[in-house]
Motif scaffolding. Structure first.
Motif, PDB file in Angstrom:
ATOM      1  N   TRP A  75       0.818  -1.208   0.000  1.00 11.22           N
ATOM      2  CA  TRP A  75       0.000   0.000   0.000  1.00 11.22           C
ATOM      3  C   TRP A  75       0.855   1.263   0.000  1.00 11.22           C
ATOM      4  O   TRP A  75       0.614   2.175  -0.776  1.00 11.22           O
ATOM      5  N   GLU A  76       1.836   1.317   0.876  1.00  8.92           N
ATOM      6  CA  GLU A  76       2.650   2.532   1.020  1.00  8.92           C
ATOM      7  C   GLU A  76       3.332   2.897  -0.298  1.00  8.92           C
ATOM      8  O   GLU A  76       3.355   4.062  -0.693  1.00  8.92           O
ATOM      9  N   ARG A  77       3.863   1.920  -0.982  1.00 10.09           N
ATOM     10  CA  ARG A  77       4.565   2.163  -2.251  1.00 10.09           C
ATOM     11  C   ARG A  77       3.639   2.815  -3.278  1.00 10.09           C
ATOM     12  O   ARG A  77       4.041   3.708  -4.008  1.00 10.09           O
ATOM     13  N   TYR A  78       2.372   2.378  -3.341  1.00  6.30           N
ATOM     14  CA  TYR A  78       1.424   2.933  -4.311  1.00  6.30           C
ATOM     15  C   TYR A  78       0.779   4.235  -3.841  1.00  6.30           C
ATOM     16  O   TYR A  78       0.102   4.898  -4.613  1.00  6.30           O
ATOM     17  N   CYS A  79       0.992   4.586  -2.574  1.00  5.31           N
ATOM     18  CA  CYS A  79       0.457   5.852  -2.057  1.00  5.31           C
ATOM     19  C   CYS A  79       1.459   7.002  -2.185  1.00  5.31           C
ATOM     20  O   CYS A  79       1.061   8.160  -2.107  1.00  5.31           O
ATOM     21  N   ARG A  80       2.712   6.687  -2.386  1.00  2.00           N
ATOM     22  CA  ARG A  80       3.741   7.730  -2.503  1.00  2.00           C
ATOM     23  C   ARG A  80       3.475   8.624  -3.708  1.00  2.00           C
ATOM     24  O   ARG A  80       3.257   8.134  -4.811  1.00  2.00           O
ATOM     25  N   GLY A  81       3.498   9.924  -3.484  1.00  2.37           N
ATOM     26  CA  GLY A  81       3.420  10.884  -4.577  1.00  2.37           C
ATOM     27  C   GLY A  81       2.060  11.051  -5.226  1.00  2.37           C
ATOM     28  O   GLY A  81       1.939  11.757  -6.223  1.00  2.37           O
ATOM     29  N   VAL A  82       1.005  10.433  -4.683  1.00  4.79           N
ATOM     30  CA  VAL A  82      -0.322  10.595  -5.277  1.00  4.79           C
ATOM     31  C   VAL A  82      -0.950  11.902  -4.796  1.00  4.79           C
ATOM     32  O   VAL A  82      -0.489  12.511  -3.829  1.00  4.79           O
ATOM     33  N   ASN A  83      -2.007  12.314  -5.469  1.00  2.81           N
ATOM     34  CA  ASN A  83      -2.712  13.538  -5.083  1.00  2.81           C
ATOM     35  C   ASN A  83      -3.641  13.311  -3.895  1.00  2.81           C
ATOM     36  O   ASN A  83      -3.962  14.252  -3.172  1.00  2.81           O
ATOM     37  N   ALA A  84      -4.103  12.058  -3.716  1.00  3.61           N
ATOM     38  CA  ALA A  84      -5.004  11.747  -2.611  1.00  3.61           C
ATOM     39  C   ALA A  84      -5.002  10.247  -2.344  1.00  3.61           C
ATOM     40  O   ALA A  84      -4.812   9.444  -3.255  1.00  3.61           O
ATOM     41  N   ILE A  85      -5.220   9.913  -1.068  1.00  5.10           N
ATOM     42  CA  ILE A  85      -5.410   8.527  -0.650  1.00  5.10           C
ATOM     43  C   ILE A  85      -6.870   8.391  -0.240  1.00  5.10           C
ATOM     44  O   ILE A  85      -7.374   9.190   0.553  1.00  5.10           O
ATOM     45  N   VAL A  86      -7.547   7.379  -0.796  1.00  5.56           N
ATOM     46  CA  VAL A  86      -8.930   7.091  -0.426  1.00  5.56           C
ATOM     47  C   VAL A  86      -8.934   5.766   0.323  1.00  5.56           C
ATOM     48  O   VAL A  86      -8.534   4.735  -0.225  1.00  5.56           O
ATOM     49  N   PHE A  87      -9.344   5.809   1.590  1.00  7.15           N
ATOM     50  CA  PHE A  87      -9.394   4.611   2.433  1.00  7.15           C
ATOM     51  C   PHE A  87     -10.859   4.242   2.630  1.00  7.15           C
ATOM     52  O   PHE A  87     -11.624   5.030   3.173  1.00  7.15           O
ATOM     53  N   ILE A  88     -11.232   3.041   2.187  1.00  5.68           N
ATOM     54  CA  ILE A  88     -12.630   2.608   2.244  1.00  5.68           C
ATOM     55  C   ILE A  88     -12.814   1.566   3.340  1.00  5.68           C
ATOM     56  O   ILE A  88     -12.021   0.631   3.457  1.00  5.68           O
ATOM     57  N   VAL A  89     -13.862   1.758   4.118  1.00  2.59           N
ATOM     58  CA  VAL A  89     -14.206   0.860   5.221  1.00  2.59           C
ATOM     59  C   VAL A  89     -15.609   0.329   4.973  1.00  2.59           C
ATOM     60  O   VAL A  89     -16.498   1.066   4.544  1.00  2.59           O
ATOM     61  N   ASP A  90     -15.807  -0.959   5.252  1.00  2.00           N
ATOM     62  CA  ASP A  90     -17.151  -1.538   5.231  1.00  2.00           C
ATOM     63  C   ASP A  90     -17.816  -1.120   6.534  1.00  2.00           C
ATOM     64  O   ASP A  90     -17.565  -1.694   7.583  1.00  2.00           O
ATOM     65  N   SER A  91     -18.656  -0.105   6.468  1.00  2.00           N
ATOM     66  CA  SER A  91     -19.258   0.460   7.681  1.00  2.00           C
ATOM     67  C   SER A  91     -20.403  -0.391   8.230  1.00  2.00           C
ATOM     68  O   SER A  91     -20.953  -0.078   9.271  1.00  2.00           O
ATOM     69  N   ALA A  92     -20.733  -1.490   7.546  1.00  2.00           N
ATOM     70  CA  ALA A  92     -21.824  -2.353   8.002  1.00  2.00           C
ATOM     71  C   ALA A  92     -21.333  -3.749   8.381  1.00  2.00           C
ATOM     72  O   ALA A  92     -22.149  -4.613   8.702  1.00  2.00           O
ATOM     73  N   ASP A  93     -20.035  -3.985   8.344  1.00  2.29           N
ATOM     74  CA  ASP A  93     -19.489  -5.307   8.678  1.00  2.29           C
ATOM     75  C   ASP A  93     -19.694  -5.558  10.162  1.00  2.29           C
ATOM     76  O   ASP A  93     -19.155  -4.833  10.993  1.00  2.29           O
ATOM     77  N   PRO A  94     -20.459  -6.595  10.514  1.00  9.80           N
ATOM     78  CA  PRO A  94     -20.766  -6.836  11.926  1.00  9.80           C
ATOM     79  C   PRO A  94     -19.635  -7.501  12.713  1.00  9.80           C
ATOM     80  O   PRO A  94     -19.706  -7.575  13.930  1.00  9.80           O
ATOM     81  N   SER A  95     -18.581  -7.969  12.034  1.00 17.22           N
ATOM     82  CA  SER A  95     -17.509  -8.660  12.772  1.00 17.22           C
ATOM     83  C   SER A  95     -16.808  -7.667  13.698  1.00 17.22           C
ATOM     84  O   SER A  95     -16.530  -6.535  13.317  1.00 17.22           O
ATOM     85  N   PRO A  96     -16.517  -8.101  14.922  1.00 14.55           N
ATOM     86  CA  PRO A  96     -15.923  -7.184  15.912  1.00 14.55           C
ATOM     87  C   PRO A  96     -14.506  -6.738  15.557  1.00 14.55           C
ATOM     88  O   PRO A  96     -14.014  -5.761  16.108  1.00 14.55           O
ATOM     89  N   ASP A  97     -13.848  -7.424  14.631  1.00 15.36           N
ATOM     90  CA  ASP A  97     -12.470  -7.087  14.268  1.00 15.36           C
ATOM     91  C   ASP A  97     -12.375  -6.104  13.111  1.00 15.36           C
ATOM     92  O   ASP A  97     -11.303  -5.565  12.858  1.00 15.36           O
ATOM     93  N   ASN A  98     -13.465  -5.875  12.382  1.00 16.42           N
ATOM     94  CA  ASN A  98     -13.415  -5.068  11.157  1.00 16.42           C
ATOM     95  C   ASN A  98     -12.870  -3.663  11.386  1.00 16.42           C
ATOM     96  O   ASN A  98     -11.865  -3.282  10.805  1.00 16.42           O
TER      97      ASN A  98
END
Length: 185
Positions: free
Chosen positions: A82-105
């Motif tokens: 991830w870090e290698r592909y985030c270097r020098g970009v204009n923006a990082i978009v981090f997506i989370v499954d906001s409905a995942d019921p697992s306690p570890d998500n």
């Protein structure tokens, strides 16, 4: 007749004066990264999307902004890149499954996000956190995501958070506008 000239004018602007922007889209597996990019590109939402293995790249044209979006796999074995592909970009978009019921998500998403952005190579790159699947029952809202992901603890960059649904296309205009605003800097 005026419509034809407008179309030609817009085409010439995109051809010669389009702003190019690099964006990296990351998040844990099954958060909806690929589905979001497919919908943003004008495609159909599909329930049975195949998980991204490694990475893929998708180009999107929104007005006079050309977005080159890197979609990175969210499985544990791909997170190291991830870090290698985030270097020098204009923006990082981090997506989370906001409905995942697992306690570890959410705790796992928080750990991976904070581990990534502590890299000084990524200092100053704006971060957009998206809580996807807001159309599902018991999905976390923006305030809960900010608290549980400890977004207020993040420094050395601009951080924004939206609740979206790639399936229902909820808040996708706000996502595009946020990205376009980063291209105008």
């Amino acid at each position: 007749m005026a419509g034809i000239f407008r179309n030609i004018y817009d085409w010439l602007l995109r051809l010669f004066w389009a702003t190019e922007m690099d964006v990296t889209v990351i998040g844990l597996q099954n958060a909806g990264k690929t589905s979001l990019l497919r919908v943003l590109a004008g495609g159909e939402f599909t329930v049975d999307s195949i998980p991204t293995v490694g990475f893929s790249m998708k180009r999107l044209q929104k007005g006079h902004v050309a977005l080159k979006c890197w979609d990175l796999g969210g499985q544990p074995r791909f997170r190291a890149m991830w870090e290698r592909y985030c270097r020098g970009v204009n923006a990082i978009v981090f997506i989370v499954d906001s409905a995942d019921p697992s306690p570890d998500n959410i705790p796992q998403a928080k750990t991976e996000l904070h581990s990534l952005i502590k890299n000084t190579t990524l200092d100053g790159i704006p971060l957009l956190v998206l809580g996807n699947k807001s159309d599902l029952p018991d999905s976390l809202g923006v305030d809960d995501l900010i608290v549980q992901l400890e977004l207020n603890e993040i420094s050395r960059r601009e951080v924004s958070c939206y609740s979206i649904s790639a399936k229902e296309e909820t808040n996708l205009d706000a996502v595009i506008q946020w990205l376009i605003n980063k291209a105008k800097r």
